[in-house]
Scaffold this motif. Sequence first.
Motif, PDB file in Angstrom:
ATOM      1  N   THR A  14       0.854  -1.185   0.000  1.00  0.00           N
ATOM      2  CA  THR A  14       0.000   0.000   0.000  1.00  0.00           C
ATOM      3  C   THR A  14       0.889   1.235   0.000  1.00  0.00           C
ATOM      4  N   MET A  15       0.302   2.371  -0.314  1.00  0.00           N
ATOM      5  CA  MET A  15       1.081   3.595  -0.305  1.00  0.00           C
ATOM      6  C   MET A  15       1.618   3.892   1.095  1.00  0.00           C
ATOM      7  N   SER A  16       0.807   3.648   2.118  1.00  0.00           N
ATOM      8  CA  SER A  16       1.253   3.928   3.483  1.00  0.00           C
ATOM      9  C   SER A  16       2.432   3.036   3.869  1.00  0.00           C
ATOM     10  N   GLU A  17       2.441   1.783   3.415  1.00  0.00           N
ATOM     11  CA  GLU A  17       3.567   0.901   3.698  1.00  0.00           C
ATOM     12  C   GLU A  17       4.836   1.394   3.020  1.00  0.00           C
ATOM     13  N   LEU A  18       4.712   1.864   1.791  1.00  0.00           N
ATOM     14  CA  LEU A  18       5.867   2.389   1.071  1.00  0.00           C
ATOM     15  C   LEU A  18       6.390   3.660   1.731  1.00  0.00           C
ATOM     16  N   VAL A  19       5.472   4.498   2.186  1.00  0.00           N
ATOM     17  CA  VAL A  19       5.873   5.714   2.900  1.00  0.00           C
ATOM     18  C   VAL A  19       6.651   5.358   4.153  1.00  0.00           C
ATOM     19  N   GLN A  20       6.151   4.387   4.884  1.00  0.00           N
ATOM     20  CA  GLN A  20       6.787   3.990   6.137  1.00  0.00           C
ATOM     21  C   GLN A  20       8.162   3.386   5.904  1.00  0.00           C
ATOM     22  N   GLN A  21       8.301   2.551   4.882  1.00  0.00           N
ATOM     23  CA  GLN A  21       9.559   1.836   4.680  1.00  0.00           C
ATOM     24  C   GLN A  21      10.621   2.664   3.984  1.00  0.00           C
ATOM     25  N   THR A  22      10.220   3.704   3.274  1.00  0.00           N
ATOM     26  CA  THR A  22      11.204   4.528   2.569  1.00  0.00           C
ATOM     27  C   THR A  22      11.429   5.885   3.226  1.00  0.00           C
ATOM     28  N   GLY A  23      10.527   6.289   4.126  1.00  0.00           N
ATOM     29  CA  GLY A  23      10.663   7.588   4.762  1.00  0.00           C
ATOM     30  C   GLY A  23      10.292   8.746   3.856  1.00  0.00           C
ATOM     31  N   THR A  24       9.559   8.467   2.779  1.00  0.00           N
ATOM     32  CA  THR A  24       9.128   9.503   1.847  1.00  0.00           C
ATOM     33  C   THR A  24       7.791  10.080   2.298  1.00  0.00           C
ATOM     34  N   ASN A  25       7.612  11.398   2.150  1.00  0.00           N
ATOM     35  CA  ASN A  25       6.322  11.971   2.537  1.00  0.00           C
ATOM     36  C   ASN A  25       5.244  11.572   1.528  1.00  0.00           C
ATOM     37  N   ILE A  26       3.993  11.664   1.933  1.00  0.00           N
ATOM     38  CA  ILE A  26       2.880  11.152   1.137  1.00  0.00           C
ATOM     39  C   ILE A  26       2.772  11.849  -0.202  1.00  0.00           C
ATOM     40  N   ALA A  27       2.939  13.160  -0.221  1.00  0.00           N
ATOM     41  CA  ALA A  27       2.803  13.904  -1.477  1.00  0.00           C
ATOM     42  C   ALA A  27       3.853  13.460  -2.497  1.00  0.00           C
ATOM     43  N   SER A  28       5.102  13.334  -2.047  1.00  0.00           N
ATOM     44  CA  SER A  28       6.160  12.902  -2.962  1.00  0.00           C
ATOM     45  C   SER A  28       5.939  11.461  -3.406  1.00  0.00           C
ATOM     46  N   MET A  29       5.508  10.604  -2.478  1.00  0.00           N
ATOM     47  CA  MET A  29       5.266   9.215  -2.818  1.00  0.00           C
ATOM     48  C   MET A  29       4.167   9.099  -3.870  1.00  0.00           C
ATOM     49  N   HIS A  30       3.112   9.872  -3.712  1.00  0.00           N
ATOM     50  CA  HIS A  30       2.013   9.839  -4.678  1.00  0.00           C
ATOM     51  C   HIS A  30       2.513  10.209  -6.073  1.00  0.00           C
ATOM     52  N   ALA A  31       3.355  11.230  -6.155  1.00  0.00           N
ATOM     53  CA  ALA A  31       3.873  11.672  -7.452  1.00  0.00           C
ATOM     54  C   ALA A  31       4.794  10.626  -8.066  1.00  0.00           C
ATOM     55  N   ILE A  32       5.671  10.022  -7.251  1.00  0.00           N
ATOM     56  CA  ILE A  32       6.607   9.024  -7.755  1.00  0.00           C
ATOM     57  C   ILE A  32       5.869   7.780  -8.243  1.00  0.00           C
TER      58      ILE A  32
END
Length: 307
Positions: free
Chosen positions: A27-45
């Motif tokens: 999930t996006m939240s799991e990727l955010v947690q494991q990479t330390g990326t903020n939600i906005a940047s993760m959504h764009a990537i």
Amino acid sequence: MARPALSAARALEIIDLMAASPKQAFTMSELVQQTGTNIASMHAILAVLVQHGHLTRHPTHKTYRLAPALFAIGEAMAQHDPLLTSSRAAAGGLAEATGQEVVLTGRAGEDIICLARFASSRTPQFSMRVGERVPLRPPLGGTFCAWMSEEEIDQWLARRGPGDSSPELDVQDRASLQIVRDRGYIVVAKSPPQQALGTAFALAGRESALEPRQVDALIADLYGGGSYQIHDIVPELSYDLSAISAPIFDAHGQAIYALSLGGHRTAITGAEVENLARQVTDACAAVMRENDVRMPGVMPERRIRQR
């Protein structure tokens, strides 16, 4: 050194994370947690990776997985590098000939990555999964680092954690590299810290990748568990070993791949260790001959036979 593009680094980190856990959807939240990326940047990537076919998004669960475009990239890589194709075939042949588990690893920047894994048993002993990475950091990576330049060895030694750096450890690790060069292979001892590192990777494989700080701590513990590498091999004595690894060089004299044989649940004699080491180095030498590549200095198979 040029300043890295953060979004590009994050995109590659996401792909590496998924490659190490191919059966898992994130999930996006799991990727955010494991990479330390903020939600906005993760959504764009993620949007860019999906758009270019590197990731796919489940329409209902909203989870992300690797997409077929990466398979095409892998196929292109195999055609570009016949040495890799030969190395993979050699790993499978070695596993069949010895009845032991064999993994093919490669150097990927400052990491070691598992590229292929072959085992006759359903209960593999190696903990690294295909796509899994571990840092190329002392004492790990002697198979790749033993033939490096002095400057590169200095850089490898400098990758230890702040609490693990000392002149004494530098001397110890340099001596270990010299033994690898003299033999043409490395014998890794089985120890509680080494087994803890393997267990951690195996357990993480059922859930998610290990966090970098966990890997750092586990690698640091290897120095506290006795000798990581078996230096003296006496034919009549018995040894608990984790793996025997030998390098495969490219046309530029760089140790780019390695074959590692393991799977021993009980101690074996030094004579058996040397026999298996001969089979590993023979397999590596055959790959290089097939691709018209010469190992720097004396071929490892010749070193063993001269002993």
